[in-house]
Design a protein around this motif. Sequence first.
Motif, PDB file in Angstrom:
ATOM      1  N   ARG A  59      -5.031   6.655  -7.476  1.00  0.00           N
ATOM      2  CA  ARG A  59      -6.203   6.965  -6.644  1.00  0.00           C
ATOM      3  C   ARG A  59      -6.413   6.032  -5.452  1.00  0.00           C
ATOM      4  O   ARG A  59      -7.021   6.426  -4.469  1.00  0.00           O
ATOM      5  N   ASP A  60      -5.914   4.809  -5.550  1.00  0.00           N
ATOM      6  CA  ASP A  60      -6.160   3.817  -4.501  1.00  0.00           C
ATOM      7  C   ASP A  60      -4.850   3.404  -3.861  1.00  0.00           C
ATOM      8  O   ASP A  60      -4.062   2.671  -4.458  1.00  0.00           O
ATOM      9  N   PRO A  61      -4.569   3.845  -2.625  1.00  0.00           N
ATOM     10  CA  PRO A  61      -3.288   3.533  -1.984  1.00  0.00           C
ATOM     11  C   PRO A  61      -3.074   2.042  -1.713  1.00  0.00           C
ATOM     12  O   PRO A  61      -1.968   1.633  -1.427  1.00  0.00           O
ATOM     13  N   PHE A  62      -4.130   1.236  -1.823  1.00  0.00           N
ATOM     14  CA  PHE A  62      -4.005  -0.202  -1.598  1.00  0.00           C
ATOM     15  C   PHE A  62      -3.742  -0.964  -2.902  1.00  0.00           C
ATOM     16  O   PHE A  62      -3.530  -2.161  -2.893  1.00  0.00           O
ATOM     17  N   SER A  63      -3.740  -0.247  -4.017  1.00  0.00           N
ATOM     18  CA  SER A  63      -3.565  -0.853  -5.335  1.00  0.00           C
ATOM     19  C   SER A  63      -2.081  -1.038  -5.666  1.00  0.00           C
ATOM     20  O   SER A  63      -1.265  -0.169  -5.380  1.00  0.00           O
ATOM     21  N   ALA A  64      -1.775  -2.177  -6.280  1.00  0.00           N
ATOM     22  CA  ALA A  64      -0.399  -2.445  -6.740  1.00  0.00           C
ATOM     23  C   ALA A  64      -0.461  -3.207  -8.058  1.00  0.00           C
ATOM     24  O   ALA A  64       0.029  -4.341  -8.154  1.00  0.00           O
ATOM     25  N   PRO A  65      -1.023  -2.588  -9.111  1.00  0.00           N
ATOM     26  CA  PRO A  65      -1.151  -3.296 -10.380  1.00  0.00           C
ATOM     27  C   PRO A  65       0.186  -3.625 -11.037  1.00  0.00           C
ATOM     28  O   PRO A  65       0.253  -4.456 -11.941  1.00  0.00           O
ATOM     29  N   HIS A  66       1.260  -3.023 -10.561  1.00  0.00           N
ATOM     30  CA  HIS A  66       2.593  -3.263 -11.099  1.00  0.00           C
ATOM     31  C   HIS A  66       3.227  -4.521 -10.521  1.00  0.00           C
ATOM     32  O   HIS A  66       4.301  -4.936 -10.950  1.00  0.00           O
ATOM     33  N   GLY A  67       2.586  -5.113  -9.518  1.00  0.00           N
ATOM     34  CA  GLY A  67       3.121  -6.329  -8.907  1.00  0.00           C
ATOM     35  C   GLY A  67       4.143  -6.065  -7.818  1.00  0.00           C
ATOM     36  O   GLY A  67       4.751  -6.992  -7.294  1.00  0.00           O
ATOM     37  N   GLY A  68       4.325  -4.814  -7.454  1.00  0.00           N
ATOM     38  CA  GLY A  68       5.276  -4.469  -6.399  1.00  0.00           C
ATOM     39  C   GLY A  68       4.543  -4.123  -5.116  1.00  0.00           C
ATOM     40  O   GLY A  68       3.572  -4.770  -4.737  1.00  0.00           O
ATOM     41  N   GLU A  69       5.002  -3.057  -4.484  1.00  0.00           N
ATOM     42  CA  GLU A  69       4.479  -2.629  -3.192  1.00  0.00           C
ATOM     43  C   GLU A  69       3.424  -1.536  -3.390  1.00  0.00           C
ATOM     44  O   GLU A  69       3.645  -0.582  -4.136  1.00  0.00           O
ATOM     45  N   SER A  70       2.287  -1.655  -2.725  1.00  0.00           N
ATOM     46  CA  SER A  70       1.290  -0.588  -2.769  1.00  0.00           C
ATOM     47  C   SER A  70       1.760   0.553  -1.869  1.00  0.00           C
ATOM     48  O   SER A  70       2.626   0.370  -1.002  1.00  0.00           O
ATOM     49  N   PHE A  71       1.163   1.725  -2.051  1.00  0.00           N
ATOM     50  CA  PHE A  71       1.508   2.838  -1.180  1.00  0.00           C
ATOM     51  C   PHE A  71       1.112   2.523   0.261  1.00  0.00           C
ATOM     52  O   PHE A  71       1.819   2.897   1.201  1.00  0.00           O
ATOM     53  N   ALA A  72      -0.002   1.828   0.442  1.00  0.00           N
ATOM     54  CA  ALA A  72      -0.426   1.444   1.800  1.00  0.00           C
ATOM     55  C   ALA A  72       0.612   0.531   2.455  1.00  0.00           C
ATOM     56  O   ALA A  72       0.892   0.669   3.652  1.00  0.00           O
ATOM     57  N   GLN A  73       1.204  -0.369   1.682  1.00  0.00           N
ATOM     58  CA  GLN A  73       2.257  -1.240   2.224  1.00  0.00           C
ATOM     59  C   GLN A  73       3.498  -0.422   2.576  1.00  0.00           C
ATOM     60  O   GLN A  73       4.134  -0.653   3.605  1.00  0.00           O
ATOM     61  N   LEU A  74       3.861   0.518   1.712  1.00  0.00           N
ATOM     62  CA  LEU A  74       4.986   1.404   2.004  1.00  0.00           C
ATOM     63  C   LEU A  74       4.707   2.197   3.279  1.00  0.00           C
ATOM     64  O   LEU A  74       5.577   2.311   4.151  1.00  0.00           O
ATOM     65  N   ARG A  75       3.518   2.716   3.392  1.00  0.00           N
ATOM     66  CA  ARG A  75       3.157   3.492   4.587  1.00  0.00           C
ATOM     67  C   ARG A  75       3.263   2.627   5.842  1.00  0.00           C
ATOM     68  O   ARG A  75       3.779   3.075   6.864  1.00  0.00           O
ATOM     69  N   GLN A  76       2.823   1.392   5.754  1.00  0.00           N
ATOM     70  CA  GLN A  76       2.917   0.479   6.902  1.00  0.00           C
ATOM     71  C   GLN A  76       4.384   0.202   7.239  1.00  0.00           C
ATOM     72  O   GLN A  76       4.772   0.179   8.405  1.00  0.00           O
ATOM     73  N   ARG A  77       5.195  -0.004   6.204  1.00  0.00           N
ATOM     74  CA  ARG A  77       6.629  -0.250   6.426  1.00  0.00           C
ATOM     75  C   ARG A  77       7.271   0.939   7.134  1.00  0.00           C
ATOM     76  O   ARG A  77       8.057   0.786   8.068  1.00  0.00           O
ATOM     77  N   MET A  78       6.923   2.156   6.696  1.00  0.00           N
ATOM     78  CA  MET A  78       7.519   3.343   7.299  1.00  0.00           C
ATOM     79  C   MET A  78       6.982   3.597   8.710  1.00  0.00           C
ATOM     80  O   MET A  78       7.703   4.093   9.566  1.00  0.00           O
ATOM     81  N   ALA A  79       5.740   3.221   8.964  1.00  0.00           N
ATOM     82  CA  ALA A  79       5.207   3.332  10.328  1.00  0.00           C
ATOM     83  C   ALA A  79       6.002   2.431  11.267  1.00  0.00           C
ATOM     84  O   ALA A  79       6.341   2.838  12.389  1.00  0.00           O
ATOM     85  N   GLY A  80       6.323   1.227  10.811  1.00  0.00           N
ATOM     86  CA  GLY A  80       7.139   0.316  11.612  1.00  0.00           C
ATOM     87  C   GLY A  80       8.534   0.861  11.846  1.00  0.00           C
ATOM     88  O   GLY A  80       9.089   0.740  12.945  1.00  0.00           O
TER      89      GLY A  80
END
Length: 179
Positions: free
Chosen positions: A99-120
Amino acid sequence: MKAIRLTLISHGMTRAQKLGQLHQADDSILPLEGLPPVLLPDVQVLTAPERRAVETAAWFSPQAKVELALADCDLGLWKGLTLKQLQQERPAEIDAWIRDPFSAPHGGESFAQLRQRMAGWLEAFTLQGDWMVFTHPLVMRAVLMNVLGCSPAAADRIDIMPLSRLHLSFSGHWRLRLT
């Protein structure tokens, strides 16, 4: 100026997907049936570094070049676990991650971080011509959301199936191409 045309293709089905497991770098694809589509002679091919993307790209073309920026979302400690297991053992964490794209409870990359990486990556991609890009559902979702300017709430409303294609073009700005 020649335009840029990208066709992003999701990797083939994996055994892990069939079992409801989260991905790992060494997941292999299940056998692909039939003959691969014929590529036009001028199409260049990129692939994410994970085995499932490399194997899918090889089915289409032996000329694929690995592009590290196309790597799948890093799921940290959850790699290889099943969604069912996470729903039983960590229901609040899996719910937050979905539900929260900024969440990374697994200790890896959040979806928001992935989205930022792909925007770059999209911003830096200036190689003209026709490209086939083999990558992953989450990566394709992030790219699509960036191109369309979707809000973070839209992340869980996009399903990308194995071998799905996302067509984009660039001439001044990225556009979705429906074919």
